[in-house]
Design a protein around this motif. Structure first.
Motif, PDB file in Angstrom:
ATOM      1  N   ARG A 233       0.814  -1.298  -0.034  1.00 55.03           N
ATOM      2  CA  ARG A 233      -0.013  -0.016  -0.060  1.00 55.03           C
ATOM      3  C   ARG A 233       1.112   1.062   0.046  1.00 55.03           C
ATOM      4  O   ARG A 233       0.544   2.157   0.570  1.00 55.03           O
ATOM      5  CB  ARG A 233      -0.871   0.062   1.283  1.00 55.03           C
ATOM      6  CG  ARG A 233      -1.810  -1.457   1.375  1.00 55.03           C
ATOM      7  CD  ARG A 233      -2.838  -1.262   2.504  1.00 55.03           C
ATOM      8  NE  ARG A 233      -4.123  -0.362   2.176  1.00 55.03           N
ATOM      9  CZ  ARG A 233      -4.885  -0.203   2.992  1.00 55.03           C
ATOM     10  NH1 ARG A 233      -4.828  -0.644   4.225  1.00 55.03           N
ATOM     11  NH2 ARG A 233      -5.762   0.704   2.882  1.00 55.03           N
ATOM     12  N   TRP A 234       1.958   1.233  -0.674  1.00 54.68           N
ATOM     13  CA  TRP A 234       3.033   2.396  -0.535  1.00 54.68           C
ATOM     14  C   TRP A 234       2.145   3.407  -1.406  1.00 54.68           C
ATOM     15  O   TRP A 234       2.748   4.661  -0.799  1.00 54.68           O
ATOM     16  CB  TRP A 234       4.062   1.692  -1.613  1.00 54.68           C
ATOM     17  CG  TRP A 234       3.758   1.831  -3.204  1.00 54.68           C
ATOM     18  CD1 TRP A 234       3.234   0.633  -3.851  1.00 54.68           C
ATOM     19  CD2 TRP A 234       3.745   2.897  -4.174  1.00 54.68           C
ATOM     20  NE1 TRP A 234       2.861   0.897  -5.041  1.00 54.68           N
ATOM     21  CE2 TRP A 234       3.377   2.235  -5.231  1.00 54.68           C
ATOM     22  CE3 TRP A 234       4.169   4.112  -4.069  1.00 54.68           C
ATOM     23  CZ2 TRP A 234       3.187   2.767  -6.600  1.00 54.68           C
ATOM     24  CZ3 TRP A 234       4.050   4.960  -5.444  1.00 54.68           C
ATOM     25  CH2 TRP A 234       3.634   4.315  -6.533  1.00 54.68           C
ATOM     26  N   ASP A 235       1.234   3.550  -2.185  1.00 56.97           N
ATOM     27  CA  ASP A 235       0.649   4.570  -2.693  1.00 56.97           C
ATOM     28  C   ASP A 235      -0.630   5.038  -2.084  1.00 56.97           C
ATOM     29  O   ASP A 235      -1.260   5.901  -2.725  1.00 56.97           O
ATOM     30  CB  ASP A 235       0.574   4.298  -4.350  1.00 56.97           C
ATOM     31  CG  ASP A 235      -0.165   3.078  -4.548  1.00 56.97           C
ATOM     32  OD1 ASP A 235      -0.702   2.395  -3.576  1.00 56.97           O
ATOM     33  OD2 ASP A 235      -1.006   3.108  -5.634  1.00 56.97           O
ATOM     34  N   GLU A 236      -0.762   4.773  -0.984  1.00 61.38           N
ATOM     35  CA  GLU A 236      -1.939   4.934  -0.056  1.00 61.38           C
ATOM     36  C   GLU A 236      -1.732   5.932   1.114  1.00 61.38           C
ATOM     37  O   GLU A 236      -1.991   5.556   2.159  1.00 61.38           O
ATOM     38  CB  GLU A 236      -2.983   3.798   0.053  1.00 61.38           C
ATOM     39  CG  GLU A 236      -3.415   3.290  -1.166  1.00 61.38           C
ATOM     40  CD  GLU A 236      -3.923   1.770  -0.697  1.00 61.38           C
ATOM     41  OE1 GLU A 236      -4.790   1.682   0.306  1.00 61.38           O
ATOM     42  OE2 GLU A 236      -3.977   0.558  -1.432  1.00 61.38           O
ATOM     43  N   PRO A 237      -0.681   6.800   1.188  1.00 64.68           N
ATOM     44  CA  PRO A 237      -0.391   7.650   2.199  1.00 64.68           C
ATOM     45  C   PRO A 237      -1.480   8.075   2.896  1.00 64.68           C
ATOM     46  O   PRO A 237      -2.644   8.734   2.320  1.00 64.68           O
ATOM     47  CB  PRO A 237       0.573   8.648   2.023  1.00 64.68           C
ATOM     48  CG  PRO A 237       0.356   8.819   0.504  1.00 64.68           C
ATOM     49  CD  PRO A 237      -0.096   7.553  -0.224  1.00 64.68           C
ATOM     50  N   LEU A 238      -1.795   8.222   4.290  1.00 67.97           N
ATOM     51  CA  LEU A 238      -2.651   8.601   5.087  1.00 67.97           C
ATOM     52  C   LEU A 238      -2.035   9.712   5.857  1.00 67.97           C
ATOM     53  O   LEU A 238      -1.264   9.669   6.833  1.00 67.97           O
ATOM     54  CB  LEU A 238      -3.563   7.625   6.134  1.00 67.97           C
ATOM     55  CG  LEU A 238      -4.354   8.059   7.139  1.00 67.97           C
ATOM     56  CD1 LEU A 238      -5.556   8.717   6.307  1.00 67.97           C
ATOM     57  CD2 LEU A 238      -4.795   6.997   8.123  1.00 67.97           C
ATOM     58  N   THR A 239      -2.573  11.053   5.618  1.00 65.76           N
ATOM     59  CA  THR A 239      -2.100  12.265   6.107  1.00 65.76           C
ATOM     60  C   THR A 239      -2.881  12.858   7.160  1.00 65.76           C
ATOM     61  O   THR A 239      -4.079  13.013   7.107  1.00 65.76           O
ATOM     62  CB  THR A 239      -1.725  13.258   5.069  1.00 65.76           C
ATOM     63  OG1 THR A 239      -1.032  12.807   3.917  1.00 65.76           O
ATOM     64  CG2 THR A 239      -1.003  14.616   5.679  1.00 65.76           C
ATOM     65  N   LEU A 240      -2.224  13.004   8.307  1.00 63.89           N
ATOM     66  CA  LEU A 240      -3.122  13.486   9.498  1.00 63.89           C
ATOM     67  C   LEU A 240      -2.488  14.789  10.027  1.00 63.89           C
ATOM     68  O   LEU A 240      -1.417  15.109   9.939  1.00 63.89           O
ATOM     69  CB  LEU A 240      -2.724  12.582  10.817  1.00 63.89           C
ATOM     70  CG  LEU A 240      -3.512  11.033  10.304  1.00 63.89           C
ATOM     71  CD1 LEU A 240      -3.550  10.321  11.787  1.00 63.89           C
ATOM     72  CD2 LEU A 240      -4.803  11.007  10.237  1.00 63.89           C
ATOM     73  N   GLY A 241      -3.434  15.549  10.636  1.00 62.10           N
ATOM     74  CA  GLY A 241      -3.126  16.915  11.162  1.00 62.10           C
ATOM     75  C   GLY A 241      -3.087  18.007  10.190  1.00 62.10           C
ATOM     76  O   GLY A 241      -3.333  18.044   9.051  1.00 62.10           O
ATOM     77  N   MET A 242      -2.838  19.064  10.688  1.00 62.59           N
ATOM     78  CA  MET A 242      -2.995  20.427  10.115  1.00 62.59           C
ATOM     79  C   MET A 242      -1.441  21.176  10.451  1.00 62.59           C
ATOM     80  O   MET A 242      -0.483  20.905  11.082  1.00 62.59           O
ATOM     81  CB  MET A 242      -3.868  21.541  10.767  1.00 62.59           C
ATOM     82  CG  MET A 242      -5.117  20.843  10.832  1.00 62.59           C
ATOM     83  SD  MET A 242      -6.002  20.848   9.069  1.00 62.59           S
ATOM     84  CE  MET A 242      -6.404  22.427   8.726  1.00 62.59           C
ATOM     85  N   VAL A 243      -1.001  21.992   9.423  1.00 65.28           N
ATOM     86  CA  VAL A 243       0.083  22.818   9.560  1.00 65.28           C
ATOM     87  C   VAL A 243       0.175  23.710  10.805  1.00 65.28           C
ATOM     88  O   VAL A 243      -0.813  24.482  11.094  1.00 65.28           O
ATOM     89  CB  VAL A 243       0.493  23.371   8.466  1.00 65.28           C
ATOM     90  CG1 VAL A 243       1.667  24.450   8.493  1.00 65.28           C
ATOM     91  CG2 VAL A 243       0.671  22.604   7.064  1.00 65.28           C
TER      92      VAL A 243
END
Length: 356
Positions: free
Chosen positions: A232-242
């Motif tokens: 699942r290399w191409d399914e990154p899960l991004t969490l949070g805000m800058v």
């Protein structure tokens, strides 16, 4: 706000056993608000991201505690090294008494470690720069922290790999889980069974499919429970805000935005990573190729590059020039390649590997 407080039945903020902190006071968007005044509306997406970020943080903390428990109590003669206090000047590669191996302060060099060189199932690569590091071993946990301008290969990581505060680093690994935190201009070549987790303040990071193998890779993957059929290399899960208080990445006057995720590496930039066979006939492994299936677009790019190389070789062989001129051309190409090795710093890697 009352509905938000109801989440407190499911989520506890604070140490276990201590009196819980009300969610409205723990959350940044309700903190210090007057309970007698109407609450300011908050977008559901912002609440959702905050909850996910806290869950991710709790999971990472739990992973660290489990790793410590599995590796046994710390020894007074070999205390754990806090990541932020890791020495950047010394060259150190040593196992600790509790089973965690530290590879620390490697600079302008190459390092190879096999399973027989490690004690325990955890590795921490700390503050290594302008180097190439090979860990050809099955691991449970691994950490890469504070490295720059390096290539780091980690064989098979069965529980979790965390890469944090790295710049211009290539990380290649087969792992169950991967967490990337606050990295810049890095490329991650992954064979990973779960979605890569992207947290913190990342900039210009890229993900790509797994691109290498060594003779014992499949045995090591099987030993720690990594499945080659799932990537699942191409399914990154991004969490949070800058972080709005970070003046470098978040200038004044700019509203909160979703943290930057990872992009896919351009297939034309994708190449295989060759791991030298230092141990020759001593190796008993059976892996002869990349165990992870390469996506079609990357496979086609590889075939195109191989075809172009073959055509260039054929043109050189069939060029209507005398044999002595062909030899001169061959020497010129070798000299140009040698110049590139010196200019890129890769010549040092060759010398280091020969020295081993």
């Amino acid at each position: 706000m009352e509905g938000f407080e109801h989440l407190g039945f499911l989520i506890q903020i604070g140490d276990k056993g201590a009196e819980g902190v009300p969610l409205s006071q723990a959350a940044p968007f309700f903190a210090n608000s007057d309970p007698d005044m109407p609450a300011t509306p908050v977008p559901a997406v912002q609440v959702h991201d905050w909850i996910l970020q806290n869950i991710a943080s709790a999971l990472e903390h739990s992973t660290e505690r489990i790793s410590t428990k599995e590796n046994g109590p710390p020894s007074a003669s070999d205390p754990d090294v806090a990541m932020t206090d890791a020495c950047t000047n010394s060259i150190k590669s040593s196992p600790s008494a509790r089973g965690s191996n530290f590879i620390e302060g490697i600079s302008k060099s190459s390092l190879v470690k096999q399973a027989s060189d490690l004690r325990g199932s955890s590795v921490k690569v700390l503050n290594c720069h302008d180097s190439v590091i090979y860990i050809l071993a099955p691991l449970r946990y691994a950490t890469v922290y504070g490295c720059s301008d390096a290539t780091i290969f980690l064989g098979a990581v069965g529980k979790a790999l965390r890469i944090e505060h790295c710049e211009r680093v290539h990380v290649i690994t087969a792992a169950k889980r991967v967490c990337i935190a606050s990295c810049r201009e890095c490329v991650f070549f992954l064979g990973v069974n779960q979605q890569p987790l992207i947290v913190g303040d990342n900039h210009k990071i890229q993900v790509a499919p797994y691109n290498t193998y060594y003779s014992e890779l499949e045995e090591h993957m099987s030993e720690v429970g990594i499945e080659a059929t799932i990537n699942r290399w191409d399914e990154p899960l991004t969490l949070g805000m800058v972080d709005p208080h970070d003046s470098i990445s978040h200038p004044a006057g700019v509203s909160d935005v979703q943290a930057e995720s990872a992009t896919r590496l351009d297939p034309d930039q994708f190449t295989n990573f060759l791991i030298p066979n230092w141990f020759g006939s001593e190796s008993r492994g059976t892996t002869r190729d990349n165990p992870f299936l390469l996506p079609d677009v990357y496979l086609e790019s590889q075939k195109k590059n191989q075809k172009n190389l073959g055509e260039i070789k054929q043109l050189l062989r069939e060029a209507p020039i005398e044999e002595n001129r062909k030899r001169e051309l061959s020497c010129a190409l070798h000299l140009l390649f040698k110049d590139w090795l010196y200019a890129s710093g890769n010549i040092r890697q060759l010398y280091c590997l020969q020295g081993d």
